[in-house]
Scaffold this motif. Sequence first.
Motif, PDB file in Angstrom:
ATOM      1  N   GLU A  49      34.988  37.721  41.922  1.00  0.00           N
ATOM      2  CA  GLU A  49      35.288  37.320  43.309  1.00  0.00           C
ATOM      3  C   GLU A  49      33.960  36.316  43.577  1.00  0.00           C
ATOM      4  OE1 GLU A  49      35.207  39.711  47.703  1.00  0.00           O
ATOM      5  OE2 GLU A  49      34.456  40.755  45.841  1.00  0.00           O
ATOM      6  N   LYS A  50      34.226  35.432  44.051  1.00  0.00           N
ATOM      7  CA  LYS A  50      33.354  34.362  44.627  1.00  0.00           C
ATOM      8  C   LYS A  50      33.129  34.584  46.275  1.00  0.00           C
ATOM      9  CE  LYS A  50      32.475  31.226  42.865  1.00  0.00           C
ATOM     10  NZ  LYS A  50      30.961  31.249  42.108  1.00  0.00           N
ATOM     11  N   ALA A  51      31.925  34.316  46.654  1.00  0.00           N
ATOM     12  CA  ALA A  51      31.311  34.702  47.938  1.00  0.00           C
ATOM     13  C   ALA A  51      31.972  33.680  49.124  1.00  0.00           C
ATOM     14  CB  ALA A  51      29.854  34.723  48.021  1.00  0.00           C
ATOM     15  N   GLY A  52      32.574  32.503  48.559  1.00  0.00           N
ATOM     16  CA  GLY A  52      33.289  31.749  49.739  1.00  0.00           C
ATOM     17  C   GLY A  52      32.230  31.020  50.633  1.00  0.00           C
ATOM     18  N   GLY A  53      30.784  30.492  49.886  1.00  0.00           N
ATOM     19  CA  GLY A  53      30.044  29.651  50.534  1.00  0.00           C
ATOM     20  C   GLY A  53      28.738  30.414  50.664  1.00  0.00           C
ATOM     21  N   VAL A  85      49.138  42.382  24.269  1.00  0.00           N
ATOM     22  CA  VAL A  85      48.539  42.344  25.830  1.00  0.00           C
ATOM     23  C   VAL A  85      47.981  40.841  25.823  1.00  0.00           C
ATOM     24  CG1 VAL A  85      46.431  43.093  25.156  1.00  0.00           C
ATOM     25  CG2 VAL A  85      46.969  43.465  27.645  1.00  0.00           C
ATOM     26  N   GLU A  86      48.036  40.362  27.073  1.00  0.00           N
ATOM     27  CA  GLU A  86      47.349  39.178  27.421  1.00  0.00           C
ATOM     28  C   GLU A  86      46.271  39.454  28.436  1.00  0.00           C
ATOM     29  OE1 GLU A  86      49.926  36.055  28.876  1.00  0.00           O
ATOM     30  OE2 GLU A  86      51.572  36.908  27.799  1.00  0.00           O
ATOM     31  N   THR A  87      45.172  38.628  28.275  1.00  0.00           N
ATOM     32  CA  THR A  87      44.052  38.907  29.219  1.00  0.00           C
ATOM     33  C   THR A  87      43.793  37.530  29.959  1.00  0.00           C
ATOM     34  OG1 THR A  87      42.379  38.593  27.560  1.00  0.00           O
ATOM     35  CG2 THR A  87      43.078  40.803  27.942  1.00  0.00           C
ATOM     36  N   GLU A  88      43.278  37.688  31.147  1.00  0.00           N
ATOM     37  CA  GLU A  88      42.894  36.549  31.967  1.00  0.00           C
ATOM     38  C   GLU A  88      41.660  36.798  33.016  1.00  0.00           C
ATOM     39  OE1 GLU A  88      45.457  33.341  34.790  1.00  0.00           O
ATOM     40  OE2 GLU A  88      46.655  34.683  33.509  1.00  0.00           O
ATOM     41  N   ILE A  89      40.976  35.832  33.213  1.00  0.00           N
ATOM     42  CA  ILE A  89      40.095  35.775  34.305  1.00  0.00           C
ATOM     43  C   ILE A  89      40.399  34.951  35.249  1.00  0.00           C
ATOM     44  CG2 ILE A  89      37.885  35.242  34.990  1.00  0.00           C
ATOM     45  CD1 ILE A  89      36.880  35.811  31.874  1.00  0.00           C
ATOM     46  N   ARG A  90      40.649  35.587  36.683  1.00  0.00           N
ATOM     47  CA  ARG A  90      41.018  34.580  37.615  1.00  0.00           C
ATOM     48  C   ARG A  90      39.714  34.768  38.856  1.00  0.00           C
ATOM     49  NH1 ARG A  90      46.413  32.999  39.274  1.00  0.00           N
ATOM     50  NH2 ARG A  90      47.552  33.415  37.440  1.00  0.00           N
ATOM     51  N   TYR A  91      39.512  33.467  39.685  1.00  0.00           N
ATOM     52  CA  TYR A  91      38.523  33.606  40.510  1.00  0.00           C
ATOM     53  C   TYR A  91      39.035  33.325  41.819  1.00  0.00           C
ATOM     54  CZ  TYR A  91      36.539  32.090  36.020  1.00  0.00           C
ATOM     55  OH  TYR A  91      35.827  32.486  34.813  1.00  0.00           O
ATOM     56  N   GLY A  92      38.295  33.933  42.624  1.00  0.00           N
ATOM     57  CA  GLY A  92      38.962  34.024  44.310  1.00  0.00           C
ATOM     58  C   GLY A  92      38.067  34.634  45.109  1.00  0.00           C
ATOM     59  N   THR A  93      38.109  34.305  46.204  1.00  0.00           N
ATOM     60  CA  THR A  93      37.320  34.779  47.516  1.00  0.00           C
ATOM     61  C   THR A  93      38.045  35.961  47.967  1.00  0.00           C
ATOM     62  OG1 THR A  93      38.204  33.297  48.870  1.00  0.00           O
ATOM     63  CG2 THR A  93      36.287  32.675  48.046  1.00  0.00           C
ATOM     64  N   THR A  98      44.135  37.204  45.280  1.00  0.00           N
ATOM     65  CA  THR A  98      44.252  36.561  43.806  1.00  0.00           C
ATOM     66  C   THR A  98      44.961  37.262  42.782  1.00  0.00           C
ATOM     67  OG1 THR A  98      41.899  35.964  44.329  1.00  0.00           O
ATOM     68  CG2 THR A  98      42.591  35.976  41.822  1.00  0.00           C
ATOM     69  N   ILE A  99      45.147  38.665  42.860  1.00  0.00           N
ATOM     70  CA  ILE A  99      45.865  39.654  42.080  1.00  0.00           C
ATOM     71  C   ILE A  99      47.333  39.329  42.336  1.00  0.00           C
ATOM     72  CG2 ILE A  99      46.459  41.914  41.700  1.00  0.00           C
ATOM     73  CD1 ILE A  99      43.702  42.618  42.237  1.00  0.00           C
ATOM     74  N   ILE A 100      47.827  39.385  43.675  1.00  0.00           N
ATOM     75  CA  ILE A 100      49.323  38.814  44.163  1.00  0.00           C
ATOM     76  C   ILE A 100      49.421  37.447  43.398  1.00  0.00           C
ATOM     77  CG2 ILE A 100      50.414  38.313  45.780  1.00  0.00           C
ATOM     78  CD1 ILE A 100      49.057  40.531  47.449  1.00  0.00           C
ATOM     79  N   ASP A 101      48.778  36.364  43.681  1.00  0.00           N
ATOM     80  CA  ASP A 101      49.157  35.196  43.078  1.00  0.00           C
ATOM     81  C   ASP A 101      49.133  35.053  41.573  1.00  0.00           C
ATOM     82  OD1 ASP A 101      48.820  34.035  45.567  1.00  0.00           O
ATOM     83  OD2 ASP A 101      46.834  33.111  45.377  1.00  0.00           O
TER      84      ASP A 101
END
Length: 151
Positions: A49-53, A85-93, A98-101
């Motif tokens: 999770e990014k803080a968005g500024g 299994v596949e693993t992936e890091i996602r970044y989002g505010t 982000t999970i739905i995307d």
Amino acid sequence: MSETADPPSLLSRPLIPVASEDDARETCRAAFPRIAAEGGRPVVVHVVEKAGGAPDKASVEQREAAAEDAFAVVREAAADAGVDVETEIRYGTDVAATIIDAATDVDASAIVFHPRDGSWLLDLLTGNVRDRLVSESDRPVVVLPDVEAEQ
């Protein structure tokens, strides 16, 4: 009359979000036996999770290291269950978005999770990701019970 194919199982290509090593352990314990029984292939995602500024609570490197620690637990549980299994890091505010995307991007059959212990206050403060996944996802959301609760 034409034959129609059965729809894919909810667990054929599930997206499974995990937040920590402990969450990964509990989630995999609840999910992987079911996924293995269906012959499914999960994608496990961790959202940084990014803080968005605003300043982030921890460095990206620290969060990526935490994700890799969780993924080590996932890979071990997958090997034990006989699941690829596949693993992936996602970044989002926005964790829920982000999970739905991610579910859309991997064409997940469902979003599958095991609820973490938490208080109503924590849910209120975090925007209740669980509720948003259920209400905003365009695909099924499967909430798995505790393994002990089933026995």
